[in-house]
Design a protein around this motif. Structure first.
Motif, PDB file in Angstrom:
ATOM      1  N   UNK A 177       0.831  -1.203   0.000  1.00 34.86           N
ATOM      2  CA  UNK A 177       0.000   0.000   0.000  1.00 34.86           C
ATOM      3  C   UNK A 177       0.866   1.254   0.000  1.00 34.86           C
ATOM      4  N   UNK A 178       1.862   1.264   0.870  1.00 31.43           N
ATOM      5  CA  UNK A 178       2.700   2.459   1.004  1.00 31.43           C
ATOM      6  C   UNK A 178       3.669   2.610  -0.169  1.00 31.43           C
ATOM      7  N   UNK A 179       4.078   1.483  -0.744  1.00 36.12           N
ATOM      8  CA  UNK A 179       4.894   1.553  -1.955  1.00 36.12           C
ATOM      9  C   UNK A 179       4.098   2.182  -3.100  1.00 36.12           C
ATOM     10  N   UNK A 180       2.819   1.803  -3.197  1.00 36.56           N
ATOM     11  CA  UNK A 180       1.948   2.367  -4.243  1.00 36.56           C
ATOM     12  C   UNK A 180       1.749   3.874  -4.030  1.00 36.56           C
ATOM     13  N   UNK A 181       1.593   4.279  -2.769  1.00 32.63           N
ATOM     14  CA  UNK A 181       1.417   5.708  -2.476  1.00 32.63           C
ATOM     15  C   UNK A 181       2.665   6.484  -2.870  1.00 32.63           C
ATOM     16  N   UNK A 182       3.821   5.943  -2.525  1.00 34.37           N
ATOM     17  CA  UNK A 182       5.073   6.615  -2.884  1.00 34.37           C
ATOM     18  C   UNK A 182       5.234   6.709  -4.397  1.00 34.37           C
ATOM     19  N   UNK A 183       4.799   5.679  -5.094  1.00 30.06           N
ATOM     20  CA  UNK A 183       4.921   5.672  -6.553  1.00 30.06           C
ATOM     21  C   UNK A 183       3.989   6.690  -7.193  1.00 30.06           C
ATOM     22  N   UNK A 184       2.736   6.740  -6.710  1.00 25.34           N
ATOM     23  CA  UNK A 184       1.743   7.664  -7.278  1.00 25.34           C
ATOM     24  C   UNK A 184       1.954   9.090  -6.802  1.00 25.34           C
ATOM     25  N   UNK A 185       2.358   9.243  -5.538  1.00 35.62           N
ATOM     26  CA  UNK A 185       2.535  10.573  -4.976  1.00 35.62           C
ATOM     27  C   UNK A 185       1.286  11.126  -4.316  1.00 35.62           C
TER      28      UNK A 185
END
Length: 264
Positions: A177-185
């Motif tokens: 979840x947090x990896x996806x947030x970091x990727x999307x911004x």
């Protein structure tokens, strides 16, 4: 191995000439620009750097870097260690302290929130981390008659709602979840902390590009379905990135990629 002087000169021209042209075109002083570039090479975790590492990061010729470092040392902005390495000096720390003491964050945050609220038609807020919680530091109510109200100063969980999730993500929290947030911004949530409340948030960075908090818009879920939240994401990120640049200054080696990707 003996260095080819012609090759070295050509390399110096390729690396340094564009910076000189940029400084001169903007009315700047090349030597000052280069000196600031050297100071910018120090990261948050760098207690000291070798001359070789400083020249590698700044892409500056060794003799130029050494001359500038010695000049900066005379003014106390850097200090040379006994092993030949360099660290930031007391003048750099004092300059940062004076910046923090004189800077009114609300004078920058609140106008941004007002503009964000006007652009989206929803309430806008700025959250910061307080230990294992988050708190609303500034807020602008939206123009809609029905809107979400967040109490200023209330301690809220980090792992419920998009503002806290974004703070956790850019604090290095592990997990997909947090990896996806970091990727999307950015991140959005619907009814995660409060029933029928929807939010979308993006990270804000401060001095030397350390995470400062998150900015979000919020409103009733029936007015902010998933598609609309995603549609607002770029507006949220643009506001967050502009605030980050206002607080942190120009891009450096520590600037997160997501900021430079989305910033216009």
């Amino acid at each position: 191995m003996k260095r080819n002087s012609k090759t070295g000169s050509a390399l110096k021209e390729v690396i340094e000439t564009p910076r000189e042209a940029d400084a001169e075109a903007s009315g700047g002083v090349t030597a000052v620009t280069r000196a600031l570039q050297l100071l910018d090479t120090f990261g948050m975790q760098d207690e000291h750097l070798s001359l070789a590492e400083l020249t590698r990061r700044s892409q500056m010729h060794k003799t130029t870097a050494l001359r500038l470092l010695r000049t900066l040392a005379l003014a106390g902005y850097v200090v040379q260690r006994e092993d030949g390495g360099w660290r930031l000096g007391p003048a750099a720390g004092w300059l940062g302290a004076r910046y923090q003491a004189s800077f009114d964050a609300n004078g920058v945050v609140e106008p941004m929130l007002l503009a964000l609220s006007q652009a989206t038609g929803e309430s806008a807020a700025f959250y910061v981390r307080e230990g294992n919680s988050r708190t609303c530091l500034a807020r602008v109510e939206g123009p809609q008659p029905i809107r979400h109200h967040a109490r200023m100063g209330a301690m809220l969980p980090l792992d419920l709602g998009s503002p806290g999730r974004v703070i956790l993500a850019f604090s290095g929290e592990p997990g997909k979840l947090y990896e996806d947030i970091r990727k999307k911004g950015y991140h959005y949530s619907i009814g995660e902390r409060e029933k029928n409340v929807a939010t979308v948030s993006a990270p804000v960075f401060g001095l030397r590009w350390a995470l400062l908090g998150s900015v979000c818009i919020s409103g009733p879920a029936d007015r902010l379905p998933k598609a609309k939240l995603i549609g607002h994401a770029k507006t949220i990120m643009k506001a967050a990135n502009e605030l980050s640049y206002a607080l942190a200054g120009r891009p450096t080696a520590q600037t997160p990629a997501v900021v430079s990707t989305w910033h216009p």
